[in-house]
Design a protein around this motif. Structure first.
Motif, PDB file in Angstrom:
ATOM      1  N   ASN A 219      48.510  31.290  46.041  1.00  0.00           N
ATOM      2  CA  ASN A 219      49.005  32.572  46.553  1.00  0.00           C
ATOM      3  C   ASN A 219      50.262  33.029  45.828  1.00  0.00           C
ATOM      4  OD1 ASN A 219      46.904  32.691  48.369  1.00  0.00           O
ATOM      5  ND2 ASN A 219      48.088  31.831  50.054  1.00  0.00           N
ATOM      6  N   ARG A 220      51.172  32.103  45.553  1.00  0.00           N
ATOM      7  CA  ARG A 220      52.385  32.452  44.801  1.00  0.00           C
ATOM      8  C   ARG A 220      52.041  32.917  43.393  1.00  0.00           C
ATOM      9  NH1 ARG A 220      56.728  27.695  46.258  1.00  0.00           N
ATOM     10  NH2 ARG A 220      56.881  28.208  48.455  1.00  0.00           N
ATOM     11  N   THR A 221      51.081  32.254  42.777  1.00  0.00           N
ATOM     12  CA  THR A 221      50.676  32.625  41.422  1.00  0.00           C
ATOM     13  C   THR A 221      50.066  34.021  41.400  1.00  0.00           C
ATOM     14  OG1 THR A 221      50.324  30.310  40.815  1.00  0.00           O
ATOM     15  CG2 THR A 221      49.234  31.967  39.451  1.00  0.00           C
ATOM     16  N   VAL A 222      49.208  34.328  42.367  1.00  0.00           N
ATOM     17  CA  VAL A 222      48.596  35.656  42.438  1.00  0.00           C
ATOM     18  C   VAL A 222      49.676  36.718  42.632  1.00  0.00           C
ATOM     19  CG1 VAL A 222      47.084  37.146  43.815  1.00  0.00           C
ATOM     20  CG2 VAL A 222      46.321  34.857  43.178  1.00  0.00           C
ATOM     21  N   ARG A 223      50.661  36.452  43.521  1.00  0.00           N
ATOM     22  CA  ARG A 223      51.771  37.402  43.723  1.00  0.00           C
ATOM     23  C   ARG A 223      52.555  37.612  42.434  1.00  0.00           C
ATOM     24  NH1 ARG A 223      52.194  35.120  48.755  1.00  0.00           N
ATOM     25  NH2 ARG A 223      53.753  33.600  48.117  1.00  0.00           N
ATOM     26  N   MET A 224      52.824  36.517  41.715  1.00  0.00           N
ATOM     27  CA  MET A 224      53.577  36.602  40.464  1.00  0.00           C
ATOM     28  C   MET A 224      52.789  37.391  39.408  1.00  0.00           C
ATOM     29  SD  MET A 224      54.038  35.055  37.153  1.00  0.00           S
ATOM     30  CE  MET A 224      52.916  33.727  37.342  1.00  0.00           C
ATOM     31  N   LEU A 225      51.476  37.187  39.333  1.00  0.00           N
ATOM     32  CA  LEU A 225      50.648  37.943  38.388  1.00  0.00           C
ATOM     33  C   LEU A 225      50.684  39.430  38.726  1.00  0.00           C
ATOM     34  CD1 LEU A 225      47.533  35.580  38.110  1.00  0.00           C
ATOM     35  CD2 LEU A 225      49.203  36.044  36.306  1.00  0.00           C
ATOM     36  N   ALA A 226      50.574  39.768  40.003  1.00  0.00           N
ATOM     37  CA  ALA A 226      50.621  41.179  40.428  1.00  0.00           C
ATOM     38  C   ALA A 226      51.967  41.805  40.084  1.00  0.00           C
ATOM     39  CB  ALA A 226      50.337  41.292  41.925  1.00  0.00           C
ATOM     40  N   GLU A 227      53.052  41.079  40.321  1.00  0.00           N
ATOM     41  CA  GLU A 227      54.387  41.594  39.987  1.00  0.00           C
ATOM     42  C   GLU A 227      54.537  41.792  38.483  1.00  0.00           C
ATOM     43  OE1 GLU A 227      57.151  38.796  41.659  1.00  0.00           O
ATOM     44  OE2 GLU A 227      56.554  39.284  43.715  1.00  0.00           O
ATOM     45  N   THR A 228      53.995  40.877  37.694  1.00  0.00           N
ATOM     46  CA  THR A 228      54.071  40.989  36.240  1.00  0.00           C
ATOM     47  C   THR A 228      53.315  42.216  35.751  1.00  0.00           C
ATOM     48  OG1 THR A 228      54.268  38.586  36.025  1.00  0.00           O
ATOM     49  CG2 THR A 228      53.600  39.806  34.056  1.00  0.00           C
ATOM     50  N   ILE A 229      52.124  42.436  36.291  1.00  0.00           N
ATOM     51  CA  ILE A 229      51.323  43.603  35.904  1.00  0.00           C
ATOM     52  C   ILE A 229      52.039  44.890  36.285  1.00  0.00           C
ATOM     53  CG2 ILE A 229      49.162  44.845  36.336  1.00  0.00           C
ATOM     54  CD1 ILE A 229      47.859  42.019  36.669  1.00  0.00           C
TER      55      ILE A 229
ATOM     56  N   LEU B 296      44.471  42.580  43.386  1.00  0.00           N
ATOM     57  CA  LEU B 296      44.557  44.002  43.733  1.00  0.00           C
ATOM     58  C   LEU B 296      45.293  44.201  45.054  1.00  0.00           C
ATOM     59  CD1 LEU B 296      40.957  45.159  42.773  1.00  0.00           C
ATOM     60  CD2 LEU B 296      43.078  45.762  41.589  1.00  0.00           C
ATOM     61  N   GLY B 297      45.064  43.310  46.001  1.00  0.00           N
ATOM     62  CA  GLY B 297      45.723  43.406  47.303  1.00  0.00           C
ATOM     63  C   GLY B 297      47.230  43.214  47.235  1.00  0.00           C
ATOM     64  N   GLU B 298      47.700  42.462  46.259  1.00  0.00           N
ATOM     65  CA  GLU B 298      49.142  42.218  46.098  1.00  0.00           C
ATOM     66  C   GLU B 298      49.849  43.364  45.369  1.00  0.00           C
ATOM     67  OE1 GLU B 298      51.169  39.909  47.281  1.00  0.00           O
ATOM     68  OE2 GLU B 298      49.554  38.848  48.292  1.00  0.00           O
ATOM     69  N   MET B 299      49.084  44.233  44.712  1.00  0.00           N
ATOM     70  CA  MET B 299      49.691  45.356  43.981  1.00  0.00           C
ATOM     71  C   MET B 299      49.995  46.497  44.932  1.00  0.00           C
ATOM     72  SD  MET B 299      47.308  45.612  40.628  1.00  0.00           S
ATOM     73  CE  MET B 299      47.044  44.213  39.582  1.00  0.00           C
ATOM     74  N   ASP B 300      51.036  47.249  44.606  1.00  0.00           N
ATOM     75  CA  ASP B 300      51.319  48.433  45.411  1.00  0.00           C
ATOM     76  C   ASP B 300      50.301  49.525  45.076  1.00  0.00           C
ATOM     77  OD1 ASP B 300      52.206  49.776  43.056  1.00  0.00           O
ATOM     78  OD2 ASP B 300      54.248  49.093  43.387  1.00  0.00           O
TER      79      ASP B 300
END
Length: 170
Positions: free
Chosen positions: A94-104, A129-133
């Protein structure tokens, strides 16, 4: 053929012929700048970021407390367990997915693009996609739920040119 500056830059300095192409899995992210213009014989792609996440390392490399021992429940005299129960691998994911979304999101802002193509491993595509604004998600024109992180740039252009689906949240 020369182009006028107003033809090259769109609103707020955005180049409408410029797109961001992002390929990701849990362990890697690659971002390319894609420029498609009529005067080019083929699209131009330039790697702007390549990174590895903590998911490429084994959990034991991050967890170093070998001596920690906790009582079992119910407490039995002298009975110890070799660790507390937790779901460390899920939390790491979950942390990795959040970090990937923030990086994108950061890359899209830095590159001033109006459009993005995304290919993410199907196991993380919807979570990513869910972690992106909403603003970042709305710029994704094509979304391929596949791990394309090992493809060459020319192959990526070919894959995205054949694929014509906007991201869906569900």
């Amino acid at each position: 053929m020369k182009t006028r500056p107003e033809e090259i830059s769109g609103p707020e300095g955005v180049n409408p012929s410029l797109k961001l192409v992002v390929v990701a899995d849990l362990g890697h992210l690659k971002a390319y700048r894609l420029e498609e213009r009529p005067e080019f014989s083929r699209p131009r792609m330039e790697l702007i970021q390549a990174m590895e996440t903590v998911e490429t390392r084994h959990l034991r490399e991050d967890v170093t407390d070998q001596a920690g021992r906790y009582r079992k429940e119910p407490a039995v005299a002298g009975a110890l367990s070799d660790g507390e129960e937790h779901n460390a691998s899920l939390e790491r994911r979950n942390r990795t997915v959040r970090m990937l979304a923030e990086t994108i999101t950061t890359l899209m802002a830095q590159e001033h693009v109006l459009a993005c193509y995304l290919a993410a491993d199907p196991r993380i595509n919807q979570s990513l996609l869910g972690e992106m604004d909403q603003r970042t998600r709305s710029k994704i024109q094509k979304n391929i739920p596949a791990n394309l992180s090992k493809l060459e740039p020319e192959e990526l252009v070919e894959r995205f040119s054949r694929f014509n689906k906007r991201p869906e949240m569900g």
